[in-house]
Design a protein around this motif. Structure first.
Motif, mmCIF file in Angstrom:
data_model
loop_
_atom_site.group_PDB
_atom_site.id
_atom_site.type_symbol
_atom_site.label_atom_id
_atom_site.label_comp_id
_atom_site.label_asym_id
_atom_site.label_seq_id
_atom_site.Cartn_x
_atom_site.Cartn_y
_atom_site.Cartn_z
ATOM 1 N N LEU A 1 0.817 -1.212 0.000
ATOM 2 C CA LEU A 1 0.000 0.000 0.000
ATOM 3 C C LEU A 1 0.849 1.260 0.000
ATOM 4 C CD1 LEU A 1 -3.282 0.703 1.786
ATOM 5 C CD2 LEU A 1 -1.388 2.236 2.287
ATOM 6 N N ASP B 1 -10.521 -3.902 7.678
ATOM 7 C CA ASP B 1 -10.586 -3.870 9.138
ATOM 8 C C ASP B 1 -11.098 -5.234 9.599
ATOM 9 O OD1 ASP B 1 -11.181 -3.526 11.821
ATOM 10 O OD2 ASP B 1 -11.944 -1.499 11.574
ATOM 11 N N CYS C 1 1.900 -6.319 4.961
ATOM 12 C CA CYS C 1 0.494 -5.972 4.711
ATOM 13 C C CYS C 1 -0.355 -5.928 5.982
ATOM 14 C CB CYS C 1 -0.124 -6.980 3.739
ATOM 15 S SG CYS C 1 -0.089 -8.678 4.346
ATOM 16 N N PHE D 1 -0.116 6.145 8.377
ATOM 17 C CA PHE D 1 -1.220 5.215 8.107
ATOM 18 C C PHE D 1 -2.237 5.228 9.243
ATOM 19 C CE2 PHE D 1 -3.091 1.019 8.814
ATOM 20 C CZ PHE D 1 -3.757 0.836 7.619
ATOM 21 N N VAL E 1 -8.086 -1.386 2.353
ATOM 22 C CA VAL E 1 -7.777 -1.586 3.771
ATOM 23 C C VAL E 1 -8.924 -2.373 4.388
ATOM 24 C CG1 VAL E 1 -7.349 -0.502 6.000
ATOM 25 C CG2 VAL E 1 -6.413 0.531 3.924
ATOM 26 N N TYR F 1 -5.555 -4.204 11.000
ATOM 27 C CA TYR F 1 -5.761 -3.853 9.600
ATOM 28 C C TYR F 1 -4.954 -4.760 8.683
ATOM 29 C CZ TYR F 1 -7.489 0.634 11.423
ATOM 30 O OH TYR F 1 -8.179 1.612 12.098
ATOM 31 N N ASP G 1 -6.053 1.348 -3.605
ATOM 32 C CA ASP G 1 -5.766 0.858 -2.262
ATOM 33 C C ASP G 1 -6.967 0.145 -1.638
ATOM 34 O OD1 ASP G 1 -3.321 2.049 -2.532
ATOM 35 O OD2 ASP G 1 -3.840 3.842 -1.376
ATOM 36 N N MET H 1 -6.164 6.495 9.014
ATOM 37 C CA MET H 1 -7.274 5.591 9.288
ATOM 38 C C MET H 1 -8.140 6.112 10.431
ATOM 39 S SD MET H 1 -7.016 3.595 6.856
ATOM 40 C CE MET H 1 -8.549 2.777 7.312
ATOM 41 N N MET I 1 -3.761 -4.466 4.700
ATOM 42 C CA MET I 1 -3.702 -3.402 3.692
ATOM 43 C C MET I 1 -2.907 -3.887 2.491
ATOM 44 S SD MET I 1 -1.011 -0.961 5.645
ATOM 45 C CE MET I 1 0.729 -1.388 5.614
#
Length: 396
Positions: A54, A143, A68, A344, A141, A73, A139, A348, A75
């Motif tokens: 990312l 959760d 990642c 990051f 992400v 998270y 991108d 977020m 990502m």
């Protein structure tokens, strides 16, 4: 712009399916590595699609979970490099190749069909090898606590590509659109969920039908927000779980841009009203002429923080979602990797705060819309529309 930018357009998905019994982060890393992006700079391939880091689209070495995973998270970025040759250039080079073939083969008055195909393939390969691929990155992400995945594109073709690549990469899992009805289910308590099911106009659980038959969720929500903006204090309180505390006050209002859609004599008619609005007279006139709000710019404010987004009512995509700027203390002793990680987490946090505020306003609307007080609210809205002095039918 990527998810680390202060302004980004996003849509949300719910990750569906049985998660692996083994360590999730190790499994995800292994699957991303197996479907990593492979560069095509030195070849003549037309396209390459795969996963990259990312925060570094040039890196695709998913050797450890650190590539990642950050806390809860996951990502990763979908990268697509594509070569393309303009049709006019391809045509010109193909005609030249055909002329050369006829000159070398005087027994032919025209190029045979199969030879034409071969020449076209050869010319296209030659031109592709001389063309640098154009990269594009998107991108994602995920959760893992909520199962919500944020994706940074609103293009239907790109979203379809992402859905296919996700399903191919993570066998047994898929992403489903977090459309207005799904979002409504997510923000309501059990009592209001019963009322939502009664108000559901879809005949089944097919997500396309849930979207199509429940467009009232978007149109009524934005109409109510416009009325609230002009007639109430626009003050709300947090009622959804998240970073912000429950009952924390905030302000939400519409301004800047409203898009309406309706049918006219020549088919569908779209009206865009842009700029700061004092009374929404033009919008009110259009509403009285059977138009419906399909997009609107929404502002959310708490304390000194301000979020701005364009809500697309049909799918609840959040376009041009602008958050407060990331503010990090510069420290020369902090290395680049730690700084990227800090950026990051800060981004977020800001995105989740803005989404928490949005969901709180939406839940407030739903509680009213699904209850017995909505009848009186509709009357008040209609009365407000009717006193519009600007309404002369000119926008019908």
């Amino acid at each position: 712009m990527g998810i680390l930018a202060n302004t980004v357009s996003v849509c949300h998905f719910k990750v569906q399916g049985e998660l692996p019994t083994q360590d999730l982060y190790t499994w995800v890393t292994k699957q991303l590595a197996a479907n990593r992006f492979n560069p095509i700079d030195q070849g003549s391939e037309e396209m390459s699609i795969g996963w990259v880091h990312l925060d570094d689209p040039k890196a695709s070495d998913f050797e450890t979970p650190a590539a990642c995973c950050r806390e809860h998270y996951l990502m990763f970025t979908l990268r697509r490099d594509k070569r393309s040759v303009p049709s006019a250039i391809l045509k010109a080079h193909l005609e030249k190749a055909q002329d050369e073939f006829l000159a070398e083969n005087p027994g032919f008055t025209k190029v045979p069909k199969q030879k034409r195909e071969d020449l076209k393939e050869a010319v296209q390969a030659m031109l592709l090898s001389q063309t640098l691929p154009t990269p594009a990155t998107y991108d994602a992400v995920w959760d893992t606590r909520s199962g919500i995945l944020t994706f940074t594109s609103l293009s239907p073709k790109v979203i379809e590509l992402f859905e296919e690549q996700f399903k191919k990469t993570f066998e047994g899992l898929r992403v489903s659109a977090f459309h207005p009805y799904a979002r409504a289910e997510n923000v309501l308590d059990e009592g209001n969920l019963v009322l939502l099911k009664k108000a559901n106009k879809a005949g089944g659980d097919n997500y396309l039908e849930l979207i199509k038959e429940n467009q009232w969720l978007g149109t009524d929500f934005m109409l109510w927000l416009m009325y609230q903006t002009m007639n109430e204090a626009s003050e709300y309180s947090v009622n959804q779980e998240g970073i912000l505390l429950a009952k924390e006050p905030f302000v939400a209002y519409l301004d800047d841009r409203v898009v309406l859609l309706g049918s006219g004599e020549n088919g569908a008619q779209k009206i865009t009203v842009a700029g700061p609005q004092d009374h929404f007279n033009e919008v009110r006139s259009a509403l009285l002429n059977k138009k419906q709000i399909t997009e609107a710019t929404l502002h959310l404010e708490t304390g000194d923080d301000h979020w701005k987004l364009t809500l697309k009512g049909e799918l609840f995509h959040l376009a041009s979602f602008k958050s407060p700027a990331v503010k990090l203390e510069k420290d020369s002793s902090v290395d680049e990797a730690m700084e990227r990680e800090a950026v990051f987490f800060e981004r977020m946090m800001l995105l989740e705060k803005g989404t928490q505020l949005f969901d709180s306003v939406f839940a407030t609307f739903l509680q009213l819309r699904l209850g017995s007080e909505w009848v009186e609210q509709e009357k008040a809205i209609q009365k407000w529309l009717n006193v519009c002095s600007f309404c002369n039918g000119s926008l019908a």
